[in-house]
Design a protein around this motif. Sequence first.
Motif, PDB file in Angstrom:
ATOM      1  N   ASN A  74      18.726  -9.582   8.932  1.00  0.00           N
ATOM      2  CA  ASN A  74      18.341  -9.444  10.340  1.00  0.00           C
ATOM      3  C   ASN A  74      17.402  -8.245  10.545  1.00  0.00           C
ATOM      4  N   ILE A  75      16.407  -8.141   9.669  1.00  0.00           N
ATOM      5  CA  ILE A  75      15.448  -7.047   9.749  1.00  0.00           C
ATOM      6  C   ILE A  75      14.578  -7.213  10.999  1.00  0.00           C
ATOM      7  N   GLN A  76      14.447  -6.139  11.769  1.00  0.00           N
ATOM      8  CA  GLN A  76      13.618  -6.155  12.970  1.00  0.00           C
ATOM      9  C   GLN A  76      12.208  -5.628  12.713  1.00  0.00           C
ATOM     10  N   VAL A  77      12.113  -4.641  11.842  1.00  0.00           N
ATOM     11  CA  VAL A  77      10.820  -4.018  11.554  1.00  0.00           C
ATOM     12  C   VAL A  77      10.704  -3.759  10.061  1.00  0.00           C
ATOM     13  N   MET A  78       9.562  -4.085   9.489  1.00  0.00           N
ATOM     14  CA  MET A  78       9.234  -3.752   8.112  1.00  0.00           C
ATOM     15  C   MET A  78       8.110  -2.721   8.127  1.00  0.00           C
ATOM     16  N   PHE A  79       8.154  -1.793   7.199  1.00  0.00           N
ATOM     17  CA  PHE A  79       7.131  -0.746   7.183  1.00  0.00           C
ATOM     18  C   PHE A  79       6.937  -0.226   5.763  1.00  0.00           C
ATOM     19  N   GLY A  80       5.870   0.549   5.579  1.00  0.00           N
ATOM     20  CA  GLY A  80       5.594   1.162   4.290  1.00  0.00           C
ATOM     21  C   GLY A  80       4.150   1.600   4.192  1.00  0.00           C
ATOM     22  N   CYS A  81       3.828   2.238   3.082  1.00  0.00           N
ATOM     23  CA  CYS A  81       2.467   2.695   2.835  1.00  0.00           C
ATOM     24  C   CYS A  81       1.714   1.639   2.046  1.00  0.00           C
ATOM     25  N   ALA A  82       0.486   1.378   2.441  1.00  0.00           N
ATOM     26  CA  ALA A  82      -0.402   0.473   1.705  1.00  0.00           C
ATOM     27  C   ALA A  82      -1.618   1.266   1.269  1.00  0.00           C
ATOM     28  N   SER A  83      -2.149   0.928   0.114  1.00  0.00           N
ATOM     29  CA  SER A  83      -3.170   1.762  -0.511  1.00  0.00           C
ATOM     30  C   SER A  83      -4.550   1.128  -0.519  1.00  0.00           C
ATOM     31  N   ILE A  84      -5.544   2.007  -0.378  1.00  0.00           N
ATOM     32  CA  ILE A  84      -6.941   1.666  -0.612  1.00  0.00           C
ATOM     33  C   ILE A  84      -7.366   2.476  -1.834  1.00  0.00           C
ATOM     34  N   PRO A  85      -7.946   1.860  -2.857  1.00  0.00           N
ATOM     35  CA  PRO A  85      -8.275   2.593  -4.087  1.00  0.00           C
ATOM     36  C   PRO A  85      -9.225   3.755  -3.844  1.00  0.00           C
ATOM     37  N   GLY A  86      -8.953   4.878  -4.520  1.00  0.00           N
ATOM     38  CA  GLY A  86      -9.823   6.037  -4.445  1.00  0.00           C
ATOM     39  C   GLY A  86      -9.312   7.107  -3.505  1.00  0.00           C
ATOM     40  N   THR A  87      -9.706   8.341  -3.771  1.00  0.00           N
ATOM     41  CA  THR A  87      -9.195   9.478  -2.995  1.00  0.00           C
ATOM     42  C   THR A  87     -10.251  10.139  -2.113  1.00  0.00           C
ATOM     43  N   ASP A  88     -11.396   9.480  -1.934  1.00  0.00           N
ATOM     44  CA  ASP A  88     -12.428   9.984  -1.025  1.00  0.00           C
ATOM     45  C   ASP A  88     -12.442   9.104   0.219  1.00  0.00           C
ATOM     46  N   PRO A  89     -11.795   9.549   1.303  1.00  0.00           N
ATOM     47  CA  PRO A  89     -11.701   8.690   2.490  1.00  0.00           C
ATOM     48  C   PRO A  89     -13.044   8.364   3.119  1.00  0.00           C
ATOM     49  N   THR A  90     -14.053   9.199   2.893  1.00  0.00           N
ATOM     50  CA  THR A  90     -15.364   8.904   3.485  1.00  0.00           C
ATOM     51  C   THR A  90     -15.948   7.621   2.889  1.00  0.00           C
ATOM     52  N   PHE A 104      -1.395   8.501  -7.244  1.00  0.00           N
ATOM     53  CA  PHE A 104      -1.714   7.082  -7.387  1.00  0.00           C
ATOM     54  C   PHE A 104      -3.197   6.787  -7.187  1.00  0.00           C
ATOM     55  N   ASN A 105      -4.026   7.845  -7.089  1.00  0.00           N
ATOM     56  CA  ASN A 105      -5.475   7.673  -6.976  1.00  0.00           C
ATOM     57  C   ASN A 105      -5.824   6.735  -5.823  1.00  0.00           C
ATOM     58  N   SER A 106      -5.251   7.035  -4.648  1.00  0.00           N
ATOM     59  CA  SER A 106      -5.432   6.119  -3.524  1.00  0.00           C
ATOM     60  C   SER A 106      -5.499   6.861  -2.199  1.00  0.00           C
ATOM     61  N   THR A 107      -5.991   6.148  -1.203  1.00  0.00           N
ATOM     62  CA  THR A 107      -5.933   6.582   0.194  1.00  0.00           C
ATOM     63  C   THR A 107      -4.961   5.651   0.892  1.00  0.00           C
ATOM     64  N   ASP A 108      -3.893   6.204   1.433  1.00  0.00           N
ATOM     65  CA  ASP A 108      -2.816   5.388   1.993  1.00  0.00           C
ATOM     66  C   ASP A 108      -2.906   5.280   3.510  1.00  0.00           C
ATOM     67  N   VAL A 109      -2.509   4.128   4.009  1.00  0.00           N
ATOM     68  CA  VAL A 109      -2.325   3.927   5.449  1.00  0.00           C
ATOM     69  C   VAL A 109      -0.906   3.419   5.662  1.00  0.00           C
ATOM     70  N   PHE A 110      -0.371   3.704   6.839  1.00  0.00           N
ATOM     71  CA  PHE A 110       0.993   3.281   7.156  1.00  0.00           C
ATOM     72  C   PHE A 110       0.952   1.937   7.865  1.00  0.00           C
ATOM     73  N   ILE A 111       1.783   1.017   7.395  1.00  0.00           N
ATOM     74  CA  ILE A 111       1.822  -0.332   7.949  1.00  0.00           C
ATOM     75  C   ILE A 111       3.181  -0.571   8.618  1.00  0.00           C
ATOM     76  N   THR A 112       3.155  -1.153   9.802  1.00  0.00           N
ATOM     77  CA  THR A 112       4.368  -1.566  10.497  1.00  0.00           C
ATOM     78  C   THR A 112       4.233  -3.026  10.896  1.00  0.00           C
ATOM     79  N   VAL A 113       5.248  -3.828  10.578  1.00  0.00           N
ATOM     80  CA  VAL A 113       5.256  -5.241  10.947  1.00  0.00           C
ATOM     81  C   VAL A 113       6.561  -5.545  11.656  1.00  0.00           C
ATOM     82  N   LYS A 114       6.476  -5.939  12.918  1.00  0.00           N
ATOM     83  CA  LYS A 114       7.670  -6.365  13.649  1.00  0.00           C
ATOM     84  C   LYS A 114       7.946  -7.820  13.279  1.00  0.00           C
TER      85      LYS A 114
END
Length: 280
Positions: free
Chosen positions: A164-180, A252-262
């Motif tokens: 009965n999970i209401q919300v799923m969340f976690g970090c998702a990665s984009i390869p590389g450590t230069d956000p520009t 992890f050689n990445s740029t992470d964003v936080f993901i939330t899925v209801k």
Amino acid sequence: MRIDRVDSEAELLGPPISNREIVQVVAGDFEVRLAQTVAEIEAAQALRYRVFYEEMSAQPSAEMKAMGRDFDPFDEVCDHLLVLDRRRGDGPEGIVGTYRLIRRPAAAKMGRFYSSAEYDIQKMIDYPGEVLELGRSCIARDARNTATMQMLWRGIALYAYHYNIQVMFGCASIPGTDPTQHAQALSYLYHHHLAPPEIRVRAQPHRYVKMDMLEPGSYDPRKAMARVPPLIKGYLRLGGFVGDGAVIDHEFNSTDVFITVKTELVTEKYIRHYERGMRE
């Protein structure tokens, strides 16, 4: 931030139940289920090592490098979701995809959720109802296709429905450590998929990287969306949102964003359709 601890192993684990009663889907040559043996968990960790450290140039510890496995203490308390290609075998040798699933009891045992190192996730901790942290998603190079990803999501759907999970969340990665280098993708995510305030998680102040580097209208949204990694696109198709701020993960050689899925926004086919099919 506070995680309520549990006082006994029985309270932590709940009533005994076979993994196969929670997740069990077979489609052709493929099967998705939870790991049932130490050997299967170690095989999943070895797959993670090949993908994260050998393909994506993450930085392993000396112990990880010697063992050829990606691991940390969360592996001891989480559930490991597996996709198996049964042509390769129905045990460890058949594993071609994996996800790490962490519920409140597992986080309580650790004292925190994994993503709290990068983000202030108090809104997830305080969320009424059950929550699930997703992480360590990876698929073997020669099985990296829509079908394998669909099998992983079938497993997640059944798991979420069972608990009965209401919300799923976690970090998702984009390869590389230069956000520009990811300015278009990060700006697009911020402008078009930012979570509503009540569930908007923000990067820890000392790790916060501004996502909206480009002004709205200064880039082509379609081209920007094309730069978003497939896994994040998948979350967005499920009605997912991103948090405020990216985080650089040098390990992890990445740029992470936080993901939330209801899960109430997840389509019928991903949650109840497969659960019904297992009972028919």
